[in-house]
Design an enzyme around this catalytic site. Structure first.
Site, PDB file in Angstrom:
ATOM      1  N   GLY A  28      11.484 127.187 -43.230  1.00  0.00           N
ATOM      2  CA  GLY A  28      11.587 128.479 -43.905  1.00  0.00           C
ATOM      3  C   GLY A  28      12.883 128.560 -44.690  1.00  0.00           C
ATOM      4  N   GLN A  32      19.946 132.458 -48.871  1.00  0.00           N
ATOM      5  CA  GLN A  32      20.402 131.092 -48.598  1.00  0.00           C
ATOM      6  C   GLN A  32      20.579 130.284 -49.881  1.00  0.00           C
ATOM      7  OE1 GLN A  32      17.291 130.448 -45.348  1.00  0.00           O
ATOM      8  NE2 GLN A  32      18.981 129.202 -44.608  1.00  0.00           N
ATOM      9  N   CYS A  58      18.949 126.127 -38.550  1.00  0.00           N
ATOM     10  CA  CYS A  58      19.028 126.849 -39.827  1.00  0.00           C
ATOM     11  C   CYS A  58      19.565 125.912 -40.894  1.00  0.00           C
ATOM     12  CB  CYS A  58      19.945 128.055 -39.676  1.00  0.00           C
ATOM     13  SG  CYS A  58      20.107 129.039 -41.183  1.00  0.00           S
ATOM     14  N   LEU A  59      18.940 125.934 -42.072  1.00  0.00           N
ATOM     15  CA  LEU A  59      19.393 125.074 -43.169  1.00  0.00           C
ATOM     16  C   LEU A  59      20.820 125.411 -43.598  1.00  0.00           C
ATOM     17  CD1 LEU A  59      16.096 125.075 -45.261  1.00  0.00           C
ATOM     18  CD2 LEU A  59      17.019 123.166 -43.930  1.00  0.00           C
ATOM     19  N   HIS A  71      13.586 134.914 -37.756  1.00  0.00           N
ATOM     20  CA  HIS A  71      14.774 134.220 -38.258  1.00  0.00           C
ATOM     21  C   HIS A  71      14.985 134.519 -39.752  1.00  0.00           C
ATOM     22  CE1 HIS A  71      17.326 130.351 -38.345  1.00  0.00           C
ATOM     23  NE2 HIS A  71      17.189 130.673 -39.634  1.00  0.00           N
ATOM     24  N   GLU A  72      13.894 134.409 -40.533  1.00  0.00           N
ATOM     25  CA  GLU A  72      14.036 134.620 -41.984  1.00  0.00           C
ATOM     26  C   GLU A  72      14.349 136.077 -42.315  1.00  0.00           C
ATOM     27  OE1 GLU A  72      14.485 132.110 -43.672  1.00  0.00           O
ATOM     28  OE2 GLU A  72      13.614 130.721 -42.242  1.00  0.00           O
ATOM     29  N   HIS A  92      17.937 136.902 -42.009  1.00  0.00           N
ATOM     30  CA  HIS A  92      18.774 136.487 -43.151  1.00  0.00           C
ATOM     31  C   HIS A  92      18.916 137.622 -44.166  1.00  0.00           C
ATOM     32  CE1 HIS A  92      19.876 132.305 -42.651  1.00  0.00           C
ATOM     33  NE2 HIS A  92      18.641 131.946 -42.354  1.00  0.00           N
TER      34      HIS A  92
HETATM   35 CO    CO Z   1      18.175 130.152 -41.431  1.00  0.00          CO
END
Ligand code: CO
Length: 159
Positions: A46, A51, A88-89, A130-131, A134
């Site tokens: 995701g 991000q 997480c990226l 999670h998304e 953000h």
């Molecule tokens: Co993340």
């Protein structure tokens, strides 16, 4: 499409609240397309617009060959809880154990501005939670009960 740079957790932009999308136009579609290319380039699960440095309420999730594009998403129902390891990226090299709802229902718009309802359990419920965090400037490391350094054999799909 174009790759965009994924912001690191140290970037203060990731701590800001994103703004609702008002125009479901070509600019939004380019953003979503670029996000998908960027996410796939790092085999992510995701990705949220902040991000890639865009403070708009847009996230994508690709799970079991289904692509979710969620614009102005809101969680409308949750059930039970689960604890899973997340990555997480924007937080490279780490995993963390986080308690999340076991079931999540989300109301959102698609890229054309039409209302959609999506729901998920297990990993997909985590991805929704999670998304959407953000978009509020919240990272999983804020909620994790434990954080680990990633070892290759226990790498989790990052989002
Ligand atoms: Co993340």
């Amino acid at each position: 499409m174009a790759l965009r740079t994924i912001r690191n957790y140290a970037d203060p932009l990731l701590r800001k609240k994103s703004k609702p999308v008002k125009a479901f136009d070509g600019r939004l579609h380019t953003l979503l397309d670029d996000m998908l290319e960027t996410m796939r380039s790092v085999s992510g699960l995701g990705l949220a617009a902040p991000q890639v440095g865009v403070l708009k309420r847009a996230v994508i999730i690709e799970h079991e060959e289904t692509l979710f594009e969620l614009i102005n998403p809101e969680i409308v129902e949750t059930k039970d809880t689960q604890s899973r390891t997340e990555a997480c990226l924007s937080v490279p090299g780490k995993n963390g154990l986080v308690e999340r709802p076991a079931y999540v229902k989300v109301k959102a718009r698609n890229r054309h501005g039409e209302e959609i309802i999506v729901e998920g359990e297990e990993l997909l419920a985590v991805a929704f939670s999670h998304e959407l965090d953000h978009l509020e400037g919240v990272l999983y490391i804020d909620k994790a009960t434990e954080i680990f350094d990633v070892k290759a054999e226990d790498d989790e799909p990052a989002e």
